[in-house]
Each structure stands twice: as structure tokens, then as C-alpha cells.
Enzyme design. Structure first.
Site, PDB file in Angstrom:
ATOM      1  N   LYS A  61     -12.366  -6.566  -6.549  1.00 23.12           N
ATOM      2  CA  LYS A  61     -13.066  -5.367  -6.996  1.00 23.12           C
ATOM      3  C   LYS A  61     -12.112  -4.395  -7.695  1.00 23.12           C
ATOM      4  O   LYS A  61     -12.548  -3.481  -8.359  1.00 23.12           O
ATOM      5  CB  LYS A  61     -13.823  -4.719  -5.855  1.00 23.12           C
ATOM      6  CG  LYS A  61     -13.010  -3.861  -4.939  1.00 23.12           C
ATOM      7  CD  LYS A  61     -13.950  -3.158  -3.984  1.00 23.12           C
ATOM      8  CE  LYS A  61     -13.203  -2.414  -2.904  1.00 23.12           C
ATOM      9  NZ  LYS A  61     -11.903  -1.864  -3.239  1.00 23.12           N
ATOM     10  N   LYS A  85       0.832  -1.211   0.000  1.00 19.14           N
ATOM     11  CA  LYS A  85       0.000   0.000   0.000  1.00 19.14           C
ATOM     12  C   LYS A  85       0.864   1.257   0.000  1.00 19.14           C
ATOM     13  O   LYS A  85       0.490   2.254  -0.621  1.00 19.14           O
ATOM     14  CB  LYS A  85      -0.938   0.003   1.215  1.00 19.14           C
ATOM     15  CG  LYS A  85      -2.073  -1.000   1.092  1.00 19.14           C
ATOM     16  CD  LYS A  85      -3.079  -0.814   2.217  1.00 19.14           C
ATOM     17  CE  LYS A  85      -4.223  -1.805   2.086  1.00 19.14           C
ATOM     18  NZ  LYS A  85      -5.150  -1.723   3.224  1.00 19.14           N
ATOM     19  N   LYS A 134      -7.316 -13.942  -8.207  1.00 16.87           N
ATOM     20  CA  LYS A 134      -8.517 -13.956  -7.371  1.00 16.87           C
ATOM     21  C   LYS A 134      -9.541 -12.927  -7.842  1.00 16.87           C
ATOM     22  O   LYS A 134      -9.180 -11.864  -8.336  1.00 16.87           O
ATOM     23  CB  LYS A 134      -8.144 -13.660  -5.912  1.00 16.87           C
ATOM     24  CG  LYS A 134      -7.854 -14.947  -5.163  1.00 16.87           C
ATOM     25  CD  LYS A 134      -7.461 -14.801  -3.719  1.00 16.87           C
ATOM     26  CE  LYS A 134      -8.392 -14.105  -2.791  1.00 16.87           C
ATOM     27  NZ  LYS A 134      -7.945 -14.252  -1.391  1.00 16.87           N
TER      28      LYS A 134
END
Ligand code: TRP
Length: 339
Positions: free
Chosen positions: A207, A123, A204
Site C-alpha cells: 500500500k 521505522k 511485493k
């Protein structure tokens, strides 16, 4: 632990806490891998389901989106079967104690361990400026869990490292002061934990997948669900059998069908032996629509009832606050804070 622990254990169910960031729509992987399992835990555990809005601001967020997504997230989880009559549903920021305990724990947490977290590194790379909260994130997550003395923490693979820190901090607090916290166990749901993208079945379902045709959301329309499943990537072999290496698309559709229809992958292979992909995909689409359409209808109903959602959060937060107050008082006393 306390002298009366066996008695307490016999009287009380074990405690589950899990959290989810209010990041918009849940997809089929979130449902089958998480919400569906949580729903089933409600009868056997004392459950705390927390919307991690304090974690959400560790990266830049738009306030109006955060607020709207918090309600939407609550409505989606309730539509999936999380029941405020059985479990405490609340937002992290509503309960005093999460950040207080996080501070105490962070003082026991080696800086190097925080800096080594995979999620922090990933991140941080994506931010122009990295806030200290992003580094501190696992201490807050440990506090979420230990504040309720949770025994079991359902999490995805990506959170396992954070749970390790939580276990370390529980042990460290117990050793530094005196036995206080359970050392919580992760619960990684198997079925559905590996629902892959319909378009890139080696990754996977997500979103943030740039190809959104590969992601089925639980509140998608029936048409959208059918369209996405009918155009799922397969292969040219034509047989319906599992082979993650060579047939990731078909393997994924078998997992989805099995999970959605409540059967086993073996039974799906038997039932569709010799059938074509078109027919199979149609059956998968039917099963997913049958699973999700009642959830979507219930969501639509709930999300417009803002007063009801506020009442659910208020009641959940009150329940959580009672436990939080007890833990925090104990921790403050042990640490040597004056009352
Ligand atoms: N960090 C978790 C996530 O992003 C959410 C979370 C916050 C959580 N606190 C938690 C999960 C405590 C389990 C337990 O998915």
C-alpha cells in the site's frame, strides 16, 4: 506444563492468535497471503483475531483516522470471512492485559535484541523523533501472543523476527519462573505470500508503493481492478510461463490467477499455452473480480453498521478478556506481585 495437559489437549483445539494494524485498505497480497488463510483456520483452531491499535500508535497517528480505520479494518476482515460466531475479533486496547504482560516480558528482554530488530531500524530512520514504544513494540507483540497461550501465529515474513523474540521470551519466562507459556510456532502462508506489484513485479504488492496502479485493493471497484490488471507490466516474449527471473510480471499474473481461481500455476500454464497476453490478462481480471466483488459488497454493507461492529468488538473483547485474566493472574502470582 500442567498435569492434565494431554486431557486438555484432547478436549481443546490449538490456539491461533494473529494481529493486524488498522492501516486502511487491504490489498490482494494481504488477502491471498493472510486473510484467506485465517478464514480457513477458524474451524480447526480456537482463533483470536486482534486489531493492533496499540501497535499503531508506535508511529504518529491521527486519532480520527485510527478510530475510522479500526472499524474499516474489522469490516474488511469480516467481509473476507472472519466470523465473529467462530472467532474472537477485538481491538487490542479493549482487553486489559496486553500492556501489563508486555511490561513483565520487557523486563526479561535484552535491550540489544530490541535494538537489532530490522523493522525497528527501518521505522526509526523514518521518524524525526523515535518514541520508546517503537523499540518496545516486540515486547507488546509477544504479550499479545502469550496472553492467549497461542500455539500458532500466522504472520508475514516481515514479522518472523518478532516471533523469534516471542519464542525467546516464552522460554525465558518459563525458565526464570516456572513452565507457563507454549513456545508458539509461526505459520507463514505459502500461496499468495508473494503477490508482487503489477507495475514493479520485482517488489511485493504494497500500500506504500508510490505507483498505486500496481496495487489492487480488495474494495476497489470492478472497473479499477480491471484497469490495473489490464495495464500490468509483462514482457515482450509473448509466452505464458513462469520465470521469476526473466518474466516477473507474467509469473506474478500466473500466481494471482491460480490463487484467485483456486487452481495451480501449472494448470494455468497449460490452460493458456499459446494464448496472447491480452486474452490472459482479461481472464486474470475476470478471476480477480469474481473473487473480490462479493467481498467488496459485503464490506460496503458492514462498514455502515457501526452498532453491529461495536457489538462484534464487545463480544470478542469479552471472550479475550476471560483468557487474558487467567493468564495475567498466573503471571502476576509467579512473578511475586501481591494480589
Ligand atoms: N506487528 C504486526 C504487524 O504489524 C501486528 C501484530 C501485533 C501481530 N500483534 C501481533 C501479529 C501478534 C501477530 C501476532 O503486522
Amino acid at each position: 506444563m500442567s498435569e492434565n495437559q494431554p486431557e486438555t489437549a484432547a478436549r481443546q483445539k490449538p490456539v491461533v492468535l494473529t494481529g493486524m494494524q488498522p492501516t486502511g485498505r487491504l490489498h490482494l497480497g494481504n488477502y491471498l497471503g493472510a486473510a484467506h488463510n485465517w478464514k480457513k483456520m477458524q474451524d480447526d483452531f480456537v482463533c483470536y483475531f486482534m486489531i493492533a491499535n496499540q501497535h499503531a500508535i508506535t508511529v504518529p497517528t491521527v486519532p480520527a483516522d485510527l478510530r475510522r480505520n479500526t472499524y474499516s479494518c474489522l469490516a474488511q476482515y469480516m467481509a473476507c470471512g472472519l466470523d465473529p460466531a467462530k472467532s474472537a475479533l477485538f481491538a487490542q486496547s479493549q482487553v486489559i492485559g496486553h500492556t501489563e504482560l508486555a511490561w513483565v516480558l520487557s523486563c526479561l528482554c535484552p535491550l540489544g535484541q530490541l535494538e537489532r530488530m530490522t523493522q525497528f531500524k527501518d521505522k526509526a530512520k523514518k521518524q524525526i523523533s523515535v518514541g520508546a514504544g517503537l523499540l518496545y513494540y516486540p515486547a507488546l507483540m509477544a504479550a499479545d501472543i502469550l496472553l492467549y497461550n497461542a500455539h500458532v501465529v500466522p504472520v508475514g515474513e516481515d514479522q518472523k523476527q518478532h516471533l523469534e523474540i516471542t519464542r525467546d521470551l516464552a522460554e525465558k519466562f518459563n525458565a526464570t519462573y516456572s513452565p507457563t507459556f507454549n513456545v508458539p510456532e509461526p505459520f507463514i502462508g505459502e500461496a499468495g505470500a508473494r503477490i508482487m506489484s503489477l507495475q514493479t513485479p520485482t517488489a511485493k504488492m504494497s500500500k506504500s508503493d508510490p505507483n498505486q496502479a500496481g496495487t489492487v485493493y480488495i474494495i476497489d471497484s470492478n472497473d479499477a481492478i480491471r484497469k490495473k490488471i489490464m495495464s500490468a507490466v509483462t514482457d515482450s516474449e509473448g509466452s505464458i510461463r513462469r520465470d521469476p527471473e526473466n518474466k516477473p510480471g507474467v509469473t506474478n499474473l500466473i500466481s494471482i490467477y491460480a490463487a484467485a481461481a483456486g487452481t495451480t500455476p501449472e494448470a494455468v500454464e497449460d490452460a493458456f499455452a499459446g494464448k496472447g497476453y491480452g486474452e490472459f490478462k482479461k481472464a486474470v481480471a475476470d478471476a480477480v473480480v469474481a473473487l473480490l466483488s462479493p467481498i467488496r459488497d459485503r464490506y460496503e454493507e458492514l462498514v455502515s453498521q457501526k452498532d453491529h461492529l461495536d457489538a462484534v468488538l464487545k463480544a470478542g473483547a469479552e471472550t479475550a478478556q476471560r483468557t487474558a485474566n487467567r493468564t495475567l493472574a498466573k503471571v502476576y502470582r509467579k512473578v511475586g506481585f501481591v494480589s
